[in-house]
Design a protein around this motif. Structure first.
Motif, mmCIF file in Angstrom:
data_model
loop_
_atom_site.group_PDB
_atom_site.id
_atom_site.type_symbol
_atom_site.label_atom_id
_atom_site.label_comp_id
_atom_site.label_asym_id
_atom_site.label_seq_id
_atom_site.Cartn_x
_atom_site.Cartn_y
_atom_site.Cartn_z
ATOM 1 N N ASN A 240 -13.542 32.153 -50.801
ATOM 2 C CA ASN A 240 -14.277 30.919 -51.045
ATOM 3 C C ASN A 240 -13.653 29.735 -50.319
ATOM 4 O O ASN A 240 -14.345 28.886 -49.761
ATOM 5 C CB ASN A 240 -14.325 30.661 -52.553
ATOM 6 N N PRO A 288 -20.686 32.918 -54.191
ATOM 7 C CA PRO A 288 -21.476 31.677 -54.185
ATOM 8 C C PRO A 288 -21.329 30.863 -55.469
ATOM 9 O O PRO A 288 -21.472 29.633 -55.434
ATOM 10 C CB PRO A 288 -22.911 32.176 -53.998
ATOM 11 N N PHE A 291 -18.224 28.980 -54.872
ATOM 12 C CA PHE A 291 -18.528 27.988 -53.833
ATOM 13 C C PHE A 291 -19.165 26.757 -54.472
ATOM 14 O O PHE A 291 -18.751 25.614 -54.239
ATOM 15 C CB PHE A 291 -19.471 28.649 -52.826
ATOM 16 N N PHE A 316 -26.687 26.151 -49.840
ATOM 17 C CA PHE A 316 -26.317 27.508 -49.437
ATOM 18 C C PHE A 316 -26.055 28.401 -50.648
ATOM 19 O O PHE A 316 -26.474 29.565 -50.677
ATOM 20 C CB PHE A 316 -25.072 27.460 -48.551
ATOM 21 N N ALA A 317 -25.370 27.884 -51.646
ATOM 22 C CA ALA A 317 -24.927 28.718 -52.768
ATOM 23 C C ALA A 317 -26.048 29.085 -53.724
ATOM 24 O O ALA A 317 -26.115 30.230 -54.196
ATOM 25 C CB ALA A 317 -23.815 27.990 -53.527
ATOM 26 N N ARG A 318 -26.936 28.151 -54.023
ATOM 27 C CA ARG A 318 -27.918 28.384 -55.081
ATOM 28 C C ARG A 318 -28.805 29.610 -54.808
ATOM 29 O O ARG A 318 -28.971 30.455 -55.704
ATOM 30 C CB ARG A 318 -28.751 27.119 -55.305
ATOM 31 N N LEU A 320 -28.128 32.239 -53.117
ATOM 32 C CA LEU A 320 -27.319 33.449 -53.183
ATOM 33 C C LEU A 320 -26.947 33.807 -54.616
ATOM 34 O O LEU A 320 -26.658 34.971 -54.910
ATOM 35 C CB LEU A 320 -26.045 33.265 -52.351
ATOM 36 N N ILE A 321 -26.922 32.814 -55.492
ATOM 37 C CA ILE A 321 -26.693 33.106 -56.904
ATOM 38 C C ILE A 321 -27.943 33.718 -57.519
ATOM 39 O O ILE A 321 -27.875 34.695 -58.265
ATOM 40 C CB ILE A 321 -26.281 31.823 -57.661
ATOM 41 N N ILE A 331 -22.613 37.058 -45.596
ATOM 42 C CA ILE A 331 -22.565 35.730 -46.214
ATOM 43 C C ILE A 331 -21.826 34.759 -45.297
ATOM 44 O O ILE A 331 -22.296 33.633 -45.059
ATOM 45 C CB ILE A 331 -21.874 35.806 -47.593
ATOM 46 N N TRP A 335 -23.396 31.387 -43.444
ATOM 47 C CA TRP A 335 -22.835 30.036 -43.599
ATOM 48 C C TRP A 335 -22.464 29.432 -42.252
ATOM 49 O O TRP A 335 -22.688 28.237 -42.025
ATOM 50 C CB TRP A 335 -21.598 30.129 -44.509
#
Length: 338
Positions: A240, A288, A291, A316-318, A320-321, A331, A335
């Motif tokens: 991370n 994520p 992150f 970016f993270a949302r 992937l969650i 991943i 990014w």
């Protein structure tokens, strides 16, 4: 260097008493104590006597962050135990424990001069990104996980779930879920799985700020969260930070991405205790969330100060969650292209 007066500082008095109790300071022997910076969870002092230098670390009941964050001080004993255990497998990878005073919640360890042991975080923030060193971190972390997965009795000795939940799961995962209500179910499920997975002895805070670039390789510090748990957490926590360092304005991400890949490849070359695909899937699900946690959890990183940097992390993270990726390198590549 300032001489601290024990008559005016109860904390210093406790340290001096503990040093005598541990046999590291003789009766009537003086010492110079200098506070060291870098952490939010403990007070750390450099202790200098007439013939030696060492460090003393004492856990705080309330962490030095903006949000209220209170945690058990008994974690000092877990950290000292982790360092002693790891020294059997990787003797150059941890400081030497010189003494421990559990009653006062502190221990003493060898002092590692910063001019010969720079903090990895400082180098990464200065854009000094060495993929070969990242590979050493991955290989050593994999070695520790593999060795501990094979050793009987560690699950009982390091049953520190309460501390791990208080210091890692709640402030990083659960606090982040509260900030993103639409992702609560997904993040809580990841948190529950992480707590329930017991496969290896984990450090719990494998961050570049807790890794020194030693003369013989990485040196791991600050194992206050050590417990027998999910090795995916250690791997995700470290990876991370390689993503986060590339989230700063004007920083080319490719170097951090290459270090990310080097760490992943070196780590997975050590896997022999479980199926790689399962471990990678858990790591990819955690990544994520961690992150996002470093902008919206209880301990945001201090170097992402601009709203556009923070928003880039969220964008970016949302997704992937909500819809986890299974491939860590994919991943990192995604990014880098953002």
């Amino acid at each position: 260097m300032t001489q601290l007066d024990p008559e005016q500082d109860d904390g210093v008095t406790a340290i001096l008493v503990a040093l005598r109790h541990m046999g590291l300071l003789g009766p009537g022997e003086g010492a110079r104590l200098t506070p060291l910076t870098g952490g939010v969870s403990s007070d750390i002092h450099l202790v200098e006597t007439s013939d030696r230098r060492l460090c003393v670390k004492r856990a705080l009941a309330r962490l030095k962050v903006a949000a209220v964050w209170e945690v058990p001080t008994g974690r000092n004993a877990a950290e000292a135990a982790w360092m002693r255990q790891v020294a059997h497998w990787l003797p150059d990878g941890v400081p030497v424990i010189l003494g421990e005073d559990e009653e006062r919640g502190l221990f003493a360890m060898s002092f590692l001069p910063p001019e010969r042991n720079p903090v990895w975080k400082a180098l990464l923030l200065d854009r000094i990104v060495d993929a070969a060193f990242a590979a050493r971190v991955g290989a050593d972390l994999g070695l520790l996980h593999a060795a501990s997965a094979r050793e009987a009795g560690l699950a009982e000795r390091f049953a520190n779930d309460a501390t791990f939940e208080a210091i890692r799961i709640e402030p990083y995962l659960i606090a982040t879920a509260r900030a993103h209500p639409d992702l609560v179910g997904r993040i809580e499920a990841i948190a529950a799985r992480t707590l329930a997975t017991k496969k290896a002895l984990i450090h719990g805070d494998v961050s570049p700020k807790n890794i020194l670039c030693g003369e013989k390789g990485p040196i791991f510090l600050d194992a206050e969260c050590a417990c027998f748990g999910d090795p995916a957490f250690d791997l995700a926590f470290c990876l991370n930070h390689l993503l986060l360092k590339g989230a700063r304005r004007g920083v080319p991400r490719k170097a951090y991405r290459d270090a990310f890949e080097a760490l992943v490849n070196a780590y997975f070359a050590r896997i022999d205790w479980e199926d790689r695909a399962d471990l990678e899937a858990r790591t990819a699900a955690l990544l994520p969330v961690l992150f996002l946690a470093r902008v919206d959890g209880k301990s945001p990183v201090e170097y992402l100060t601009h709203e556009d940097e923070q928003e880039a992390v969220r964008r970016f993270a949302r997704p992937l969650i909500a819809d986890p990726q299974q491939d860590l390198i994919a991943i990192a590549n995604a990014w880098t292209r953002q």
